[in-house]
Motif scaffolding. Structure first.
Motif, mmCIF file in Angstrom:
data_model
loop_
_atom_site.group_PDB
_atom_site.id
_atom_site.type_symbol
_atom_site.label_atom_id
_atom_site.label_comp_id
_atom_site.label_asym_id
_atom_site.label_seq_id
_atom_site.Cartn_x
_atom_site.Cartn_y
_atom_site.Cartn_z
ATOM 1 N N VAL A 513 0.849 -1.191 0.000
ATOM 2 C CA VAL A 513 0.000 0.000 0.000
ATOM 3 C C VAL A 513 0.885 1.241 0.000
ATOM 4 O O VAL A 513 1.729 1.402 0.890
ATOM 5 C CB VAL A 513 -0.922 0.019 1.233
ATOM 6 C CG1 VAL A 513 -1.766 1.290 1.259
ATOM 7 C CG2 VAL A 513 -1.825 -1.212 1.246
ATOM 8 N N PRO A 514 0.747 2.136 -0.971
ATOM 9 C CA PRO A 514 1.619 3.312 -1.010
ATOM 10 C C PRO A 514 1.360 4.260 0.155
ATOM 11 O O PRO A 514 0.238 4.349 0.671
ATOM 12 C CB PRO A 514 1.293 3.968 -2.357
ATOM 13 C CG PRO A 514 -0.012 3.411 -2.774
ATOM 14 C CD PRO A 514 -0.161 2.072 -2.137
ATOM 15 N N PHE A 517 -1.560 6.812 -0.128
ATOM 16 C CA PHE A 517 -2.919 6.289 0.045
ATOM 17 C C PHE A 517 -3.224 6.074 1.524
ATOM 18 O O PHE A 517 -4.314 6.431 2.009
ATOM 19 C CB PHE A 517 -3.077 4.975 -0.723
ATOM 20 C CG PHE A 517 -4.464 4.396 -0.624
ATOM 21 C CD1 PHE A 517 -5.481 4.847 -1.453
ATOM 22 C CD2 PHE A 517 -4.752 3.407 0.300
ATOM 23 C CE1 PHE A 517 -6.774 4.327 -1.358
ATOM 24 C CE2 PHE A 517 -6.032 2.869 0.409
ATOM 25 C CZ PHE A 517 -7.053 3.335 -0.424
ATOM 26 N N ALA A 518 -2.267 5.487 2.259
ATOM 27 C CA ALA A 518 -2.484 5.252 3.684
ATOM 28 C C ALA A 518 -2.639 6.560 4.443
ATOM 29 O O ALA A 518 -3.512 6.691 5.314
ATOM 30 C CB ALA A 518 -1.323 4.444 4.257
ATOM 31 N N ASP A 519 -1.807 7.553 4.110
ATOM 32 C CA ASP A 519 -1.912 8.850 4.778
ATOM 33 C C ASP A 519 -3.256 9.512 4.481
ATOM 34 O O ASP A 519 -3.925 10.040 5.382
ATOM 35 C CB ASP A 519 -0.772 9.763 4.321
ATOM 36 C CG ASP A 519 0.189 10.091 5.446
ATOM 37 O OD1 ASP A 519 -0.211 10.003 6.618
ATOM 38 O OD2 ASP A 519 1.350 10.426 5.152
ATOM 39 N N GLY A 520 -3.643 9.527 3.190
ATOM 40 C CA GLY A 520 -4.904 10.146 2.811
ATOM 41 C C GLY A 520 -6.085 9.462 3.460
ATOM 42 O O GLY A 520 -7.006 10.120 3.983
ATOM 43 N N ALA A 521 -6.071 8.115 3.471
ATOM 44 C CA ALA A 521 -7.161 7.380 4.116
ATOM 45 C C ALA A 521 -7.148 7.602 5.624
ATOM 46 O O ALA A 521 -8.212 7.634 6.268
ATOM 47 C CB ALA A 521 -7.035 5.895 3.794
ATOM 48 N N GLY A 522 -5.947 7.762 6.204
ATOM 49 C CA GLY A 522 -5.865 8.051 7.632
ATOM 50 C C GLY A 522 -6.558 9.351 7.989
ATOM 51 O O GLY A 522 -7.297 9.432 8.986
ATOM 52 N N TYR A 523 -6.332 10.391 7.175
ATOM 53 C CA TYR A 523 -7.030 11.662 7.406
ATOM 54 C C TYR A 523 -8.536 11.499 7.224
ATOM 55 O O TYR A 523 -9.340 12.059 7.986
ATOM 56 C CB TYR A 523 -6.515 12.724 6.434
ATOM 57 C CG TYR A 523 -5.253 13.409 6.881
ATOM 58 C CD1 TYR A 523 -5.248 14.267 7.977
ATOM 59 C CD2 TYR A 523 -4.046 13.204 6.209
ATOM 60 C CE1 TYR A 523 -4.082 14.904 8.393
ATOM 61 C CE2 TYR A 523 -2.878 13.834 6.602
ATOM 62 C CZ TYR A 523 -2.899 14.673 7.698
ATOM 63 O OH TYR A 523 -1.751 15.301 8.112
ATOM 64 N N LEU A 591 -6.999 -5.899 -1.421
ATOM 65 C CA LEU A 591 -5.649 -5.725 -0.878
ATOM 66 C C LEU A 591 -5.343 -6.804 0.149
ATOM 67 O O LEU A 591 -4.208 -7.277 0.248
ATOM 68 C CB LEU A 591 -5.500 -4.342 -0.245
ATOM 69 C CG LEU A 591 -5.371 -3.151 -1.192
ATOM 70 C CD1 LEU A 591 -5.354 -1.849 -0.403
ATOM 71 C CD2 LEU A 591 -4.114 -3.257 -2.049
ATOM 72 N N ARG A 592 -6.353 -7.213 0.906
ATOM 73 C CA ARG A 592 -6.137 -8.223 1.943
ATOM 74 C C ARG A 592 -5.776 -9.590 1.367
ATOM 75 O O ARG A 592 -5.250 -10.442 2.074
ATOM 76 C CB ARG A 592 -7.390 -8.371 2.827
ATOM 77 C CG ARG A 592 -7.657 -7.163 3.692
ATOM 78 C CD ARG A 592 -8.622 -7.497 4.823
ATOM 79 N NE ARG A 592 -9.115 -6.271 5.399
ATOM 80 C CZ ARG A 592 -10.302 -5.736 5.142
ATOM 81 N NH1 ARG A 592 -11.139 -6.353 4.321
ATOM 82 N NH2 ARG A 592 -10.662 -4.608 5.701
ATOM 83 N N THR A 593 -6.072 -9.810 0.099
ATOM 84 C CA THR A 593 -5.727 -11.082 -0.526
ATOM 85 C C THR A 593 -4.254 -11.137 -0.924
ATOM 86 O O THR A 593 -3.769 -12.166 -1.368
ATOM 87 C CB THR A 593 -6.587 -11.315 -1.789
ATOM 88 O OG1 THR A 593 -6.214 -10.371 -2.809
ATOM 89 C CG2 THR A 593 -8.065 -11.177 -1.471
ATOM 90 N N GLY A 594 -3.554 -10.006 -0.802
ATOM 91 C CA GLY A 594 -2.154 -9.943 -1.193
ATOM 92 C C GLY A 594 -1.941 -9.458 -2.603
ATOM 93 O O GLY A 594 -0.802 -9.398 -3.078
ATOM 94 N N ALA A 595 -3.018 -9.093 -3.300
ATOM 95 C CA ALA A 595 -2.889 -8.597 -4.675
ATOM 96 C C ALA A 595 -2.177 -7.254 -4.680
ATOM 97 O O ALA A 595 -2.332 -6.451 -3.750
ATOM 98 C CB ALA A 595 -4.265 -8.464 -5.312
ATOM 99 N N PRO A 596 -1.377 -6.953 -5.708
ATOM 100 C CA PRO A 596 -0.659 -5.675 -5.783
ATOM 101 C C PRO A 596 -1.622 -4.490 -5.812
ATOM 102 O O PRO A 596 -2.685 -4.551 -6.433
ATOM 103 C CB PRO A 596 0.125 -5.785 -7.096
ATOM 104 C CG PRO A 596 0.218 -7.244 -7.381
ATOM 105 C CD PRO A 596 -1.039 -7.848 -6.842
ATOM 106 N N PHE A 597 -1.222 -3.404 -5.158
ATOM 107 C CA PHE A 597 -2.068 -2.222 -5.075
ATOM 108 C C PHE A 597 -2.412 -1.695 -6.459
ATOM 109 O O PHE A 597 -3.572 -1.361 -6.740
ATOM 110 C CB PHE A 597 -1.368 -1.133 -4.263
ATOM 111 C CG PHE A 597 -2.162 0.147 -4.163
ATOM 112 C CD1 PHE A 597 -3.124 0.315 -3.181
ATOM 113 C CD2 PHE A 597 -1.956 1.201 -5.054
ATOM 114 C CE1 PHE A 597 -3.859 1.486 -3.085
ATOM 115 C CE2 PHE A 597 -2.678 2.373 -4.973
ATOM 116 C CZ PHE A 597 -3.637 2.509 -3.988
ATOM 117 N N ALA A 598 -1.399 -1.578 -7.334
ATOM 118 C CA ALA A 598 -1.649 -1.021 -8.668
ATOM 119 C C ALA A 598 -2.697 -1.840 -9.417
ATOM 120 O O ALA A 598 -3.556 -1.291 -10.124
ATOM 121 C CB ALA A 598 -0.340 -0.966 -9.462
#
Length: 630
Positions: A513-514, A517-523, A591-598
């Motif tokens: 996870v880039p 994306f994590a920062d934006g979702a965190g906000y 994402l939880r399945t391990g698939a690449p984010f892109a």
């Protein structure tokens, strides 16, 4: 300059030289130190520490006597010793060399510190000027004598180096002990600025001179930097095709092979300043390419692969050199991996093998095993940042806290953090029976701004913005939030802690996870939790200001702005993604399945992040022009 002035100016040099303890490698098995050898090394270390205290109290002559004594003791100790003893002695030898230099600069007279004997790992290995020596000289002397001609001495190319200094040669082929180049390095005269040439580099230079100081490049007028760059480039050329796993393999490269390479090849082929035999194994791509002797592995033929043959060899060609032979069962597992196709099961073939192996261990570990590993890591991190301050600890179902605050002060913070796990779980669709983050999240709590800033410098190698009170990191191996608390209770820090906790949880939903994306979702998640709406408006205003400073609308994706600003810009973008609730939830689930984010992003939003942002930007531009026409 009098002694008092010299002491004031040079004490930092001596402190740096004699108080730093370096880690030179790990030795095990039959090559371990005896208890007496360990005791002798500790005695010498203690003696050097004492010499440092004497110097700093103005007793330079007494300090010099101790350095002279313990240099002699070290020379006798390592005479005929094993590689394990040499590795243990090397940090103290480097301290002695640095201490002698500082004392001589302060007016003391001391004999030169004798070189350590070369490790047996150098035996039977011819040194190349192009592949080895040019890189050593550029790395250690480049700023003064390659790029410039300080002291009227140039080694810009082979012709200049061979011309020597003032008409006198600095290299005497076949006689390293009579070569001025070796003398100035051995005595600590060069390089200037308090640095020292690594012992392995010095030994390679001496061996090259012993072998005749041969020049094996094509043009004596060619710049040494160009020769060194060409050597590095040759190592980085294309490698054989990397095969993906089929799913029926019994041996994993990341779990079984990479740790062996990390533990046994370090210094010569892994994380080596000057690579031996053209073989680099810092990442899988380099490992698969091989070195001067050819490819290490022949997929499908373990027994016939050069790597396995060298590991099993019974003569001087055995690897690793200077260490005990690998356990036969370990070699058998490597051969089995090659028999199964030498397939790569990691995330990125250019990822450092140490990181690759650590991630694989963390992924394969149970939640409880990772909790214990992260707790140990947190304590080591705390000691690194706060060596003289006890870290108090507190524990909840999803968090492990370490802080300067006492336990009573940590408890309310722990309780608040755990309370945030409920809405974050709900937002991300995490089952209640599952941990918010596998292995828990560590919360480092600092009451002083200085300590919080030091954490950023020492752990993340960056200066934290003065306005920052919370920041986070997640890399599968580790998961933490660092928090600066103004008092004994949370105040304005609450929403920032909420954002960081949520960002770590979002990162933990996938393997790649880039950060944006994590920062934006965190906000975005924190926005739903914060009661103070004026603070949310401040975030939105700051996000707009950061966005307006971008030269391109995709700068925050391409790491062209600070991480803090990128997170705020991403806040607005992720919020627009969340307006398509079904696609957003589908992305998180995949994402939880391990698939690449892109891959999953494109699947659910029918575009890459860059394409989607450019579409949004173009749409806004068109709408703006249309409003202008009306």
């Amino acid at each position: 300059m009098n002694l008092k002035q010299a002491t004031r100016l040079l004490a930092p040099v001596l402190i740096a030289g004699i108080l730093v303890v370096a880690v030179s490698g790990v030795v095990t098995g039959q090559d371990e130190l005896t208890s007496d050898q360990s005791r002798q090394v500790r005695r010498i270390k203690t003696g050097i520490d004492r010499a440092g205290r004497l110097f700093n109290s103005g007793k330079a002559s007494e300090s010099a006597e101790l350095i002279k004594q313990f240099a002699s003791d070290l020379e006798k100790l390592v005479d005929g010793g094993s590689d394990a003893l040499l590795a243990a002695a090397r940090p103290q030898h480097e301290r002695l060399v640095a201490a002698r230099k500082a004392l001589v600069d302060a007016g003391q007279t001391l004999p030169a510190i004798a070189d350590l004997p070369p490790p047996s790992a150098l035996a039977g290995d011819t040194v190349s000027f192009s592949s080895d020596v040019a890189g050593i000289l550029v790395a250690n002397c480049g700023g003064c004598h390659v790029a410039q001609a300080r002291g009227e001495f140039s080694m810009a190319n082979w012709s200049a180096l061979a011309s020597g200094l003032g008409g006198s040669p600095v290299i005497v082929p076949g006689k390293p002990d009579e070569s001025y180049l070796i003398e100035v390095i051995r005595t600590g005269t060069m390089p200037k600025g308090g640095g020292t040439v690594p012992e392995a580099d010095l030994q390679r230079l001496k061996q090259w001179i012993e072998e005749g100081a041969n020049f094996d490049s094509d043009d004596p007028a060619r710049d040494l930097r160009t020769i060194a760059d060409a050597s590095r480039q040759a190592m980085a050329e294309a490698v054989p095709e990397i095969a993906a796993p089929r799913g029926n393999e019994t041996i994993s490269f990341s779990l079984d092979v990479a740790p062996v390479l990390v533990d046994n090849c370090v210094g010569c082929h892994f994380e080596a300043r000057n690579v031996r035999g053209g073989l680099m194994v810092d990442n899988f791509r380099q490992f698969l390419r091989g070195g001067d002797s050819g490819n290490l592995v022949t997929p499908g033929d373990g027994a016939g692969s050069l790597l396995v043959q060298r590991l099993r060899a019974g003569d001087n060609s055995r690897m690793p050199q200077g260490r005990p032979p690998l356990d036969p069962s370990m070699i058998d597992r490597i051969a089995k991996w090659i028999d199964e196709g030498a397939r790569f099961d990691g995330r990125d073939p250019q990822m450092n093998l140490r990181t690759l192996a650590a991630i694989a261990r963390s992924v394969s570990a149970s939640h409880e095993e990772l909790v214990a590993a992260r707790a140990d890591s947190a304590r080591r991190t705390w000691r690194k940042v706060m060596p003289d301050v006890e870290g108090h600890e507190a524990e909840t179902a999803d968090f492990h806290l370490v802080g300067t605050a006492d336990v009573e002060a940590l408890e309310p913070i722990a309780k608040f953090a755990q309370a945030q796990a409920v809405p974050v779980r709900e937002f991300l669709g995490i089952e209640e029976r599952d941990p918010l983050v596998k292995g828990k999240t560590t919360l480092f709590v600092f009451q002083r701004r200085y300590d919080f800033n030091e954490f950023g410098k020492m752990i993340e190698n960056r200066d934290l913005p003065q306005t920052a009170k919370s920041h986070w990191n997640y890399d599968v191996v580790d998961a933490y939030v660092a928090l600066h608390v103004s008092g004994n209770v949370l105040g304005d820090e609450e929403p920032l802690l909420q954002q960081s906790i949520a960002a770590v949880a979002v990162s933990a939903q996938g393997s790649d996870v880039p950060r944006w994306f994590a920062d934006g979702a965190g906000y975005l998640i924190a926005e739903t939790l914060v009661d103070n709406r004026s603070l949310v408006r401040e975030w939105q205003s700051a996000a707009a200001a950061a966005a307006s400073s971008m030269e391109s609308p995709t700068d925050f994706l391409r790491q062209r702005m600070s991480g803090d600003e990128a997170g705020l810009v991403a806040y607005g973008f992720v919020k627009s993604l969340f307006s398509s609730r079904r696609q957003f939830e589908g992305l998180i689930g995949d994402l939880r399945t391990g698939a690449p984010f892109a891959e999953v992003f494109s699947k659910h939003f029918s575009a890459t992040p860059v394409e989607l942002i450019e579409r949004q930007y173009d749409s806004r531009q068109r709408n703006g022009r249309n409003r202008g026409k009306r």
